[in-house]
Write a protein that holds these residues in place. Structure first.
Motif, PDB file in Angstrom:
ATOM      1  N   ALA A  92       0.688  -1.151   0.091  1.00 26.44           N
ATOM      2  CA  ALA A  92       0.012  -0.077  -0.025  1.00 26.44           C
ATOM      3  C   ALA A  92       1.058   1.156  -0.022  1.00 26.44           C
ATOM      4  N   PHE A  93       1.728   1.303   1.026  1.00 24.44           N
ATOM      5  CA  PHE A  93       2.727   2.485   0.888  1.00 24.44           C
ATOM      6  C   PHE A  93       3.573   2.587  -0.061  1.00 24.44           C
ATOM      7  N   ASP A  94       4.255   1.329  -1.054  1.00 30.71           N
ATOM      8  CA  ASP A  94       4.763   1.596  -2.002  1.00 30.71           C
ATOM      9  C   ASP A  94       4.123   2.056  -3.418  1.00 30.71           C
ATOM     10  N   LEU A  95       2.978   2.063  -3.294  1.00 33.87           N
ATOM     11  CA  LEU A  95       1.915   2.461  -4.461  1.00 33.87           C
ATOM     12  C   LEU A  95       1.948   3.952  -4.477  1.00 33.87           C
ATOM     13  N   ALA A  96       2.278   4.782  -3.327  1.00 31.83           N
ATOM     14  CA  ALA A  96       2.290   6.276  -3.156  1.00 31.83           C
ATOM     15  C   ALA A  96       3.411   6.582  -3.975  1.00 31.83           C
ATOM     16  N   THR A  97       4.361   5.817  -4.445  1.00 29.70           N
ATOM     17  CA  THR A  97       5.580   6.363  -5.395  1.00 29.70           C
ATOM     18  C   THR A  97       5.318   6.198  -6.901  1.00 29.70           C
ATOM     19  N   ASN A  98       4.084   5.576  -7.203  1.00 32.55           N
ATOM     20  CA  ASN A  98       3.810   5.477  -8.417  1.00 32.55           C
ATOM     21  C   ASN A  98       2.775   6.509  -8.940  1.00 32.55           C
ATOM     22  N   PHE A  99       3.007   7.086 -10.001  1.00 31.44           N
ATOM     23  CA  PHE A  99       1.907   8.055 -10.546  1.00 31.44           C
ATOM     24  C   PHE A  99       0.607   7.787 -11.075  1.00 31.44           C
ATOM     25  N   TRP A 100       0.571   6.428 -11.421  1.00 32.97           N
ATOM     26  CA  TRP A 100      -0.602   5.960 -12.322  1.00 32.97           C
ATOM     27  C   TRP A 100      -1.685   5.542 -11.712  1.00 32.97           C
ATOM     28  N   PRO A 101      -1.616   4.959 -10.368  1.00 35.31           N
ATOM     29  CA  PRO A 101      -3.009   4.408  -9.852  1.00 35.31           C
ATOM     30  C   PRO A 101      -3.830   5.582  -9.313  1.00 35.31           C
ATOM     31  N   ILE A 102      -4.937   5.483  -9.575  1.00 34.92           N
ATOM     32  CA  ILE A 102      -6.194   6.376  -9.094  1.00 34.92           C
ATOM     33  C   ILE A 102      -6.425   6.489  -7.809  1.00 34.92           C
ATOM     34  N   THR A 103      -7.235   7.467  -7.532  1.00 36.52           N
ATOM     35  CA  THR A 103      -7.628   7.682  -6.072  1.00 36.52           C
ATOM     36  C   THR A 103      -8.172   6.503  -5.394  1.00 36.52           C
ATOM     37  N   LEU A 104      -9.099   5.778  -6.237  1.00 40.31           N
ATOM     38  CA  LEU A 104      -9.778   4.738  -5.472  1.00 40.31           C
ATOM     39  C   LEU A 104      -8.817   3.456  -5.327  1.00 40.31           C
ATOM     40  N   GLN A 105      -8.017   3.226  -6.082  1.00 36.75           N
ATOM     41  CA  GLN A 105      -7.125   2.242  -5.953  1.00 36.75           C
ATOM     42  C   GLN A 105      -6.108   2.565  -4.803  1.00 36.75           C
ATOM     43  N   HIS A 106      -5.855   3.829  -4.505  1.00 33.99           N
ATOM     44  CA  HIS A 106      -4.757   4.165  -3.053  1.00 33.99           C
ATOM     45  C   HIS A 106      -5.854   4.008  -2.197  1.00 33.99           C
ATOM     46  N   LEU A 107      -7.191   3.927  -1.945  1.00 35.45           N
ATOM     47  CA  LEU A 107      -8.083   4.033  -0.925  1.00 35.45           C
ATOM     48  C   LEU A 107      -8.288   2.111  -0.777  1.00 35.45           C
ATOM     49  N   LEU A 108      -8.582   1.480  -1.873  1.00 36.70           N
ATOM     50  CA  LEU A 108      -8.810   0.141  -1.909  1.00 36.70           C
ATOM     51  C   LEU A 108      -7.511  -0.727  -1.270  1.00 36.70           C
ATOM     52  N   ILE A 109      -6.339  -0.377  -1.563  1.00 37.00           N
ATOM     53  CA  ILE A 109      -5.218  -1.093  -1.077  1.00 37.00           C
ATOM     54  C   ILE A 109      -4.939  -0.924   0.280  1.00 37.00           C
ATOM     55  N   GLY A 110      -5.339   0.333   0.773  1.00 39.88           N
ATOM     56  CA  GLY A 110      -5.091   0.784   2.207  1.00 39.88           C
ATOM     57  C   GLY A 110      -5.863  -0.114   3.101  1.00 39.88           C
ATOM     58  N   MET A 111      -7.449  -0.115   2.557  1.00 34.62           N
ATOM     59  CA  MET A 111      -8.383  -0.757   3.272  1.00 34.62           C
ATOM     60  C   MET A 111      -8.059  -2.433   3.193  1.00 34.62           C
ATOM     61  N   ASN A 112      -7.294  -2.917   1.951  1.00 38.55           N
ATOM     62  CA  ASN A 112      -7.020  -4.365   1.966  1.00 38.55           C
ATOM     63  C   ASN A 112      -6.237  -4.651   3.124  1.00 38.55           C
ATOM     64  N   ALA A 113      -5.172  -3.968   3.357  1.00 34.85           N
ATOM     65  CA  ALA A 113      -4.118  -4.216   4.492  1.00 34.85           C
ATOM     66  C   ALA A 113      -4.867  -4.100   5.897  1.00 34.85           C
ATOM     67  N   HIS A 114      -5.623  -3.004   5.912  1.00 31.52           N
ATOM     68  CA  HIS A 114      -6.015  -2.777   7.382  1.00 31.52           C
ATOM     69  C   HIS A 114      -7.349  -3.539   7.726  1.00 31.52           C
ATOM     70  N   ILE A 115      -8.052  -3.850   7.015  1.00 29.58           N
ATOM     71  CA  ILE A 115      -9.038  -4.933   7.034  1.00 29.58           C
ATOM     72  C   ILE A 115      -8.954  -6.193   6.997  1.00 29.58           C
ATOM     73  N   ASN A 116      -8.022  -6.579   5.958  1.00 28.99           N
ATOM     74  CA  ASN A 116      -7.863  -8.203   5.904  1.00 28.99           C
ATOM     75  C   ASN A 116      -6.692  -8.504   6.725  1.00 28.99           C
ATOM     76  N   LEU A 117      -6.038  -7.765   7.227  1.00 29.36           N
ATOM     77  CA  LEU A 117      -5.069  -8.291   8.351  1.00 29.36           C
ATOM     78  C   LEU A 117      -5.207  -7.473   9.659  1.00 29.36           C
ATOM     79  N   ASP A 118      -4.992  -6.312   9.789  1.00 27.69           N
ATOM     80  CA  ASP A 118      -5.037  -5.651  10.939  1.00 27.69           C
ATOM     81  C   ASP A 118      -6.389  -5.853  11.914  1.00 27.69           C
ATOM     82  N   LEU A 119      -7.627  -5.806  11.126  1.00 29.14           N
ATOM     83  CA  LEU A 119      -8.666  -6.370  11.745  1.00 29.14           C
ATOM     84  C   LEU A 119      -8.760  -7.329  12.662  1.00 29.14           C
ATOM     85  N   GLY A 120      -8.570  -8.607  12.017  1.00 30.96           N
ATOM     86  CA  GLY A 120      -8.379  -9.861  12.823  1.00 30.96           C
ATOM     87  C   GLY A 120      -7.426  -9.680  13.749  1.00 30.96           C
TER      88      GLY A 120
END
Length: 250
Positions: A85-113
């Motif tokens: 998720a953090f490395d994606l921030a160095t890439n110009f091409w991802p859209i805002t939605l992708q930045h949000l989803l990849i953060g939610m992926n890490a936080h919900i799928n890993l951290d919540l449990g």
């Protein structure tokens, strides 16, 4: 941190820092502050069976993200899924939605449990399930809210994604129900490991969640082209987009 008010203060610090830096990591921070505020409201309105336990869960949950953010900034190790998720921030091409989803992926799928298992130590974890589902409903409602309102950053986005089916594809790949069910199973595994150490269980889960991140970012050439068109249309600075997201989530 001991309470949700302190969590909100920490998130505000991240938001202010990323806004000044024009850093796309601020997109997720803005959304997550909204999640935290919604949980705070739900606790105050007696929406949960055990308000004290849910505040503790919220704090443990939030600390996973906040610590990961600052560790990354200091070049310290972070979970594989957060690294993606953090490395994606160095890439110009991802859209805002992708930045949000990849953060939610890490936080919900890993951290919540992990957070759910932590607050259930020495207790019957099944007593948490109803409140766990309620907090996931809050998360799901916000995902849908963002999905339908991100077009304020670039109006043609909604049309392009709707007519190519890409909103459905992205959101199906990041199904909140699947995320919720997976996070709950993971929490139960951590609560009572069967022949594995806690550390090994977390590592195995982290590797799997990091692979989900690839689904959010890796697409066939045609879809990459369309996402590129959307990205070029997202005019304005990162800070200005963050301000629009604040309006969406206020």
């Amino acid at each position: 941190m001991k309470n949700i008010s302190q969590v909100l203060e920490s998130l505000d610090e991240i938001i202010n820092e990323t806004e000044k830096e024009n850093n796309v990591l601020g997109y997720f921070a803005v959304l997550y502050r909204r999640v935290t505020w919604k949980v705070k409201e739900a606790i105050e309105n007696r929406h949960f069976d055990d308000a004290e336990r849910m505040e503790k869960l919220d704090v443990v949950f939030a600390e996973r993200y906040i610590v990961a953010y600052y560790n990354y900034k200091r070049n310290l190790p972070v979970a594989r899924s957060w690294q993606k998720a953090f490395d994606l921030a160095t890439n110009f091409w991802p859209i805002t939605l992708q930045h949000l989803l990849i953060g939610m992926n890490a936080h919900i799928n890993l951290d919540l449990g992990i957070a759910a298992a932590k607050v259930s130590e020495g207790k019957n974890i099944e007593n948490l399930k109803a409140d766990f589902n309620r907090i996931n409903q809050i998360l799901a409602d916000l995902v849908e809210e963002v999905q339908h309102n991100l077009a304020t950053i670039w109006p043609p986005l909604g049309y392009i994604l709707k007519h190519t089916g890409q909103v459905d594809n992205l959101m199906t790949n990041f199904s909140m129900q699947l995320a919720r069910d997976g996070a709950w199973r993971f929490a139960k595994t951590l609560h009572a490991p069967q022949g594995k150490s806690y550390k090994d269980c977390v590592l195995e889960r982290d590797i799997a969640v990091a692979k989900v991140a690839d689904i959010i970012t890796n697409h066939p050439p045609r879809i990459r082209f369309l996402i590129g068109v959307v990205r070029l249309g997202e005019l304005g600075s990162v800070a200005s987009k963050m301000r629009k997201l604040k309006k969406i989530t206020s």
